[in-house]
Design an enzyme around this catalytic site. Structure first.
Site, PDB file in Angstrom:
ATOM      1  N   PRO A 143       0.797  -1.236   0.000  1.00 46.47           N
ATOM      2  CA  PRO A 143       0.000   0.000   0.000  1.00 46.47           C
ATOM      3  C   PRO A 143       0.824   1.279   0.000  1.00 46.47           C
ATOM      4  O   PRO A 143       1.842   1.385   0.697  1.00 46.47           O
ATOM      5  CB  PRO A 143      -0.824  -0.128   1.283  1.00 46.47           C
ATOM      6  CG  PRO A 143      -0.979  -1.597   1.470  1.00 46.47           C
ATOM      7  CD  PRO A 143       0.319  -2.189   1.013  1.00 46.47           C
ATOM      8  N   CYS A 144       0.349   2.258  -0.776  1.00 42.76           N
ATOM      9  CA  CYS A 144       1.074   3.507  -0.969  1.00 42.76           C
ATOM     10  C   CYS A 144       0.762   4.604   0.048  1.00 42.76           C
ATOM     11  O   CYS A 144       1.612   5.478   0.267  1.00 42.76           O
ATOM     12  CB  CYS A 144       0.789   4.058  -2.370  1.00 42.76           C
ATOM     13  SG  CYS A 144       1.262   2.950  -3.702  1.00 42.76           S
ATOM     14  N   PRO A 145      -0.445   4.645   0.661  1.00 43.64           N
ATOM     15  CA  PRO A 145      -0.781   5.785   1.515  1.00 43.64           C
ATOM     16  C   PRO A 145       0.240   6.155   2.585  1.00 43.64           C
ATOM     17  O   PRO A 145       0.395   7.348   2.887  1.00 43.64           O
ATOM     18  CB  PRO A 145      -2.120   5.351   2.139  1.00 43.64           C
ATOM     19  CG  PRO A 145      -2.745   4.503   1.098  1.00 43.64           C
ATOM     20  CD  PRO A 145      -1.600   3.728   0.502  1.00 43.64           C
ATOM     21  N   PRO A 146       0.974   5.199   3.199  1.00 52.49           N
ATOM     22  CA  PRO A 146       1.947   5.608   4.212  1.00 52.49           C
ATOM     23  C   PRO A 146       3.043   6.533   3.682  1.00 52.49           C
ATOM     24  O   PRO A 146       3.707   7.219   4.468  1.00 52.49           O
ATOM     25  CB  PRO A 146       2.539   4.274   4.688  1.00 52.49           C
ATOM     26  CG  PRO A 146       1.467   3.269   4.429  1.00 52.49           C
ATOM     27  CD  PRO A 146       0.840   3.728   3.146  1.00 52.49           C
ATOM     28  N   PHE A 147       3.243   6.563   2.358  1.00 55.44           N
ATOM     29  CA  PHE A 147       4.340   7.333   1.773  1.00 55.44           C
ATOM     30  C   PHE A 147       3.862   8.336   0.728  1.00 55.44           C
ATOM     31  O   PHE A 147       4.668   9.037   0.118  1.00 55.44           O
ATOM     32  CB  PHE A 147       5.359   6.380   1.131  1.00 55.44           C
ATOM     33  CG  PHE A 147       5.738   5.240   2.020  1.00 55.44           C
ATOM     34  CD1 PHE A 147       6.672   5.419   3.026  1.00 55.44           C
ATOM     35  CD2 PHE A 147       5.142   3.995   1.879  1.00 55.44           C
ATOM     36  CE1 PHE A 147       7.019   4.373   3.878  1.00 55.44           C
ATOM     37  CE2 PHE A 147       5.482   2.935   2.717  1.00 55.44           C
ATOM     38  CZ  PHE A 147       6.422   3.130   3.721  1.00 55.44           C
TER      39      PHE A 147
END
Length: 339
Positions: free
Chosen positions: A80-84
């Site tokens: 998943p991309c949301p953390p970055f």
């Protein structure tokens, strides 16, 4: 050469690796609609992919991963991309959605010959330098050599910029055979070229003029968050970039909203066309899929919102194919030399 695909989504990376010659033993994905998409296309296109596991990556790491111990050539995934992501809070490892630790546990359990992980360009930022190094250190302790590289989808024929930060890791004795894919020499087609037949399908009189305006590649498509309403083409800066290409980015079109012959723009609830948006069509899910590099035969299961999120969050198949071909070449070169 076989693979296991983590966080498979709607199958963008899986399709690219399939086109590069890999055979999927299993695909893991938690979203039910994306799993339905994977099953549908696997069946109807007769892809011959293995088990599609609908579940959490942590659960797979603890329960199933050891079943594939030393049986896998490539372990791949787009965690998943949301953390970055620039669109998020950039909590990195403090974000509960960060699945790099789970992916590394699966690497440890399976011990594949190669690993491919992709994420957003935000992971390149200095604030995540120590986290990137910790991932490399963990892989090095398992006997892998690693490298990170930023790849732009537009360098591989995809009509949008879409920068992705890619990690490739290989067992130390295989690593010397790997090299990153080189950008294609020709420029990608413009949005106008790619979408003209769909935009003009109902005989829209303004289609040729629109095509002339849409003479550049697209901004990066976004999938949106489950926490925020229906599908659109991103924040204000993204919508402004789409507007320059003659696309109304405030929502995604239903299939019955493809411009008719006398189309003059999307009529709002007050019966008017919003100022500045005359002769600007909406983007449909199929149009967005083309901009991601999916073939028209690839179908997305679910409502418009669910389907668009699958498209917007995907890794473009042509980019996955380019990287996959280089990983395949490295594995084959090693096998020819030492087996």
């Amino acid at each position: 050469m076989n693979t296991i695909e983590m966080c498979a989504g709607a199958g963008g990376q899986a399709l690219g690796l399939h086109n590069a010659g890999f055979e999927h033993l299993a695909l893991i994905e938690i979203d039910a609609h994306a799993c339905a998409t994977l099953r549908h296309n696997n069946q109807h296109l007769k892809l011959g992919w293995g088990e599609i596991i609908e579940g959490d990556l942590h659960e797979f790491a603890h329960i199933r991963a050891h079943d594939f111990h030393k049986q896998v050539d490539l372990l791949a995934g787009g965690v998943p991309c949301p953390p970055f992501s620039k669109a998020g809070k950039k909590l990195g490892p403090d974000d509960e959605r960060d699945l790099f630790p789970a992916a590394l546990k699966i690497v440890q359990a399976i011990q594949p010959r190669a690993v491919l992980l992709e994420n957003v360009a935000g992971l390149m930022e200095e604030k995540f330098a120590s986290y990137r190094q910790s991932i490399r250190d963990t892989l090095h302790s398992m006997g892998y050599c690693t490298d990170w590289k930023l790849l732009n989808a537009s360098d591989f024929g995809v009509p949008q910029l879409r920068p992705r930060f890619i990690l490739v890791a290989m067992q130390e004795n295989i690593w010397p055979h790997f090299s990153w894919p080189k950008a294609l020499q020709e420029n990608p087609k413009s949005v106008g070229d790619v979408l003209f037949d769909l935009i003009s399908a109902n005989g829209w009189e303004g289609a040729e003029a629109w095509k002339a305006q849409a003479n550049d590649i697209a901004p990066t498509l976004v999938g949106g968050s489950k926490k925020h309403g229906g599908p659109d083409l991103g924040p204000a800066r993204a919508k402004a970039a789409w507007q320059k290409l003659g696309i109304n980015g405030h929502r995604v079109a239903d299939e019955n909203e493809i411009p008719q012959r006398n189309f003059r723009g999307v009529v709002m609830r007050d019966g008017k066309i919003k100022d500045g948006f005359a002769n600007m069509p909406l983007l449909s899910v199929r149009m967005a899929a083309r901009i991601q590099g999916f073939p028209d035969c690839w179908h997305f299961i679910g409502t418009k919102t669910h389907a668009y999120r699958q498209v917007g969050n995907a890794f473009p198949p042509p980019v996955a194919q380019a990287v996959g071909l280089q990983i395949m070449a490295a594995l084959q070169a090693f096998d020819r030399q030492y087996r």
